[in-house]
Motif scaffolding. Sequence first.
Motif, PDB file in Angstrom:
ATOM      1  N   ILE A 198       0.818  -0.905  -0.077  1.00  0.00           N
ATOM      2  CA  ILE A 198       0.015  -0.106  -0.008  1.00  0.00           C
ATOM      3  C   ILE A 198       0.773   1.238   0.086  1.00  0.00           C
ATOM      4  N   PHE A 199       0.834   2.145  -1.028  1.00  0.00           N
ATOM      5  CA  PHE A 199       1.414   3.351  -1.031  1.00  0.00           C
ATOM      6  C   PHE A 199       0.634   4.381  -0.239  1.00  0.00           C
ATOM      7  N   VAL A 200       1.126   5.103   0.736  1.00  0.00           N
ATOM      8  CA  VAL A 200       0.395   5.912   1.608  1.00  0.00           C
ATOM      9  C   VAL A 200       1.499   7.265   1.338  1.00  0.00           C
ATOM     10  N   GLY A 201       0.487   8.487   0.847  1.00  0.00           N
ATOM     11  CA  GLY A 201       0.933   9.663   0.856  1.00  0.00           C
ATOM     12  C   GLY A 201       0.146  10.688   1.678  1.00  0.00           C
ATOM     13  N   LEU A 202       0.650  12.034   1.745  1.00  0.00           N
ATOM     14  CA  LEU A 202      -0.442  13.084   2.178  1.00  0.00           C
ATOM     15  C   LEU A 202      -1.310  13.530   1.042  1.00  0.00           C
ATOM     16  N   GLY A 203      -0.703  13.553  -0.167  1.00  0.00           N
ATOM     17  CA  GLY A 203      -1.786  13.968  -1.246  1.00  0.00           C
ATOM     18  C   GLY A 203      -1.187  15.092  -2.043  1.00  0.00           C
ATOM     19  N   CYS A 204      -0.363  16.019  -1.549  1.00  0.00           N
ATOM     20  CA  CYS A 204      -0.044  17.217  -2.366  1.00  0.00           C
ATOM     21  C   CYS A 204       1.437  17.074  -2.661  1.00  0.00           C
ATOM     22  N   GLU A 205       1.795  16.232  -2.393  1.00  0.00           N
ATOM     23  CA  GLU A 205       3.700  15.923  -2.544  1.00  0.00           C
ATOM     24  C   GLU A 205       3.918  15.873  -3.897  1.00  0.00           C
ATOM     25  N   MET A 206       5.309  16.118  -4.147  1.00  0.00           N
ATOM     26  CA  MET A 206       5.817  15.754  -5.596  1.00  0.00           C
ATOM     27  C   MET A 206       5.551  14.245  -5.965  1.00  0.00           C
ATOM     28  N   MET A 207       5.895  13.279  -5.103  1.00  0.00           N
ATOM     29  CA  MET A 207       5.786  12.007  -5.460  1.00  0.00           C
ATOM     30  C   MET A 207       4.368  11.464  -5.333  1.00  0.00           C
ATOM     31  N   GLN A 208       3.694  11.467  -6.244  1.00  0.00           N
ATOM     32  CA  GLN A 208       2.422  11.402  -6.569  1.00  0.00           C
ATOM     33  C   GLN A 208       1.855   9.978  -6.200  1.00  0.00           C
ATOM     34  N   ILE A 209       0.818   9.739  -5.363  1.00  0.00           N
ATOM     35  CA  ILE A 209       0.362   8.269  -5.440  1.00  0.00           C
ATOM     36  C   ILE A 209      -0.191   7.995  -6.851  1.00  0.00           C
ATOM     37  N   ALA A 210      -0.829   8.775  -7.657  1.00  0.00           N
ATOM     38  CA  ALA A 210      -1.470   8.353  -8.971  1.00  0.00           C
ATOM     39  C   ALA A 210      -0.344   7.958  -9.925  1.00  0.00           C
ATOM     40  N   ARG A 211       0.939   8.586  -9.511  1.00  0.00           N
ATOM     41  CA  ARG A 211       2.166   7.973 -10.458  1.00  0.00           C
ATOM     42  C   ARG A 211       2.297   6.548 -10.183  1.00  0.00           C
TER      43      ARG A 211
END
Length: 505
Positions: A198-211
Amino acid sequence: MPEPIVLNPRDNVCVLPERLEAGADPLGLGTPLPRGIPAGHKIARQAIARGSGIFKFGQVIGHAGADIAAGEHVHSHNCAFSDHNRDYRIGADLDEARAAIPPMPNRTFRGYVRETGQVGTRNYIALCATVNCSATVIRRAAAEIEASGLLDDYPNVDGIAAFAHGTGCGMDMNGRGFDILDRVLWGHATHPNVGAAIFVGLGCEMMQIARMQNRAGGGDRVHGLTIQGTGGTRATIAAIRAKVSEMLPEVNRAVRTDCPASALRVALQCGGSDGFSGLTANPALGLASDRIVGLGGTVILSETPEIYGAEQLLLRRAASLQVAAKLVDRIRWWKEYTAMHGGSMDNNPSPGNKQGGLTTILEKSLGAVAKGGSTPLTAVYDYAEAVTEPGFTFMDTPGYDPVSATGQIAGGAQVLCFTTGRGSAFGSKPAPTIKLATNDALFRAMHEDMDINCGDVMSAGVPLSDKADEIVEAILATASGRPTRSEDLGLGDNEFVPWQVGAVM
């Protein structure tokens, strides 16, 4: 008194196998030592004039900073770093290197065959933070899941591995640092020792979950969510727990089966090295590496700053001019990189290395490359690049152990072998680490951390070939599920350290 050890007829220094006190006369010259010298340190076999080369392993490790008398202690006070031989005779030893590949009977281990055809040695669920902002969330989620007893009903799942780090934003999206982090995260999420991620991000970062989700292309193995999209810290932890609960039955369906040893990719590491590293554990691991290559598998040497001064030995067995050019390019890059930051390639050895008898980076490197054995160098990889070529390979990494191992694991290593002379508390996930002590004293002092004692090569005359066989058996047993000492101790959660290169903006 044990005889000092001469490693090569060209050497004008020898190594003390045990500590000598003041008054000892190790060479029988009638010139007693004025003070004690620790085990693993060097003394001059003959008089060495100021400015002359000091030879160990048959190679220059530095130059005499003063006139050195026969029997005198040779160390940082009188052995200075100097430039090394760059007579890059590319491929000169290739025939001998090919002949060094030992014929091996077919061997197997009990591994997890993935749908990609890769073979795992462990079966983790990975939580991968795409940015430092989600580091706490994944760590708390992993801790809560482990403490809840949720995994108790799933014996084929080794645990939850949380891969948190300190970057993911404030970086150039077109820079090398971004590419490295992308490779590291993807390499861990899709590692053969990982059943699902599971990739977990904040949402606005450079390393995007969508990528990452687009790269995954759907399927049940890789998932993603963000803290902003889920509704905050507590909601995200709850969502991770729910998703893991949903994933567990499928991940638990993986079972170990007989797999060829040729599927293994073994990372080679050393840390806390001493004067015995290049005499016991490293050459024993080198012979074991040759055996893994003989089985059709892959070994991965790394730590570019710690092969500096010994790269010519690797280039002599490069399988092609292209492979050699990649290694030379990385050496040049490191010289420019360290100079740009006001550093030097001789910022090593560390204080602990020097206490253990290592004097210059040239000496340390010559011992370190012994881990790679004697077979052809078949490929050179960038940091965290997927390792696909069998045989003896090299990955460009820093010398800092956690950063280096993170890159090797991202490249696909399923097992690490880590030699140490001063001691190490290193562990790694999702690939287990086998630790090899270079001397008896360390093995006794840190017996709960060490898997194999190579000190008996020195103390009991155990042949290096026998020790290499022991290491290979340990690799196969570990690959089949036998826990390592670091796994028993629960190490590995804090050793995920991606290499940060480039400006922080």
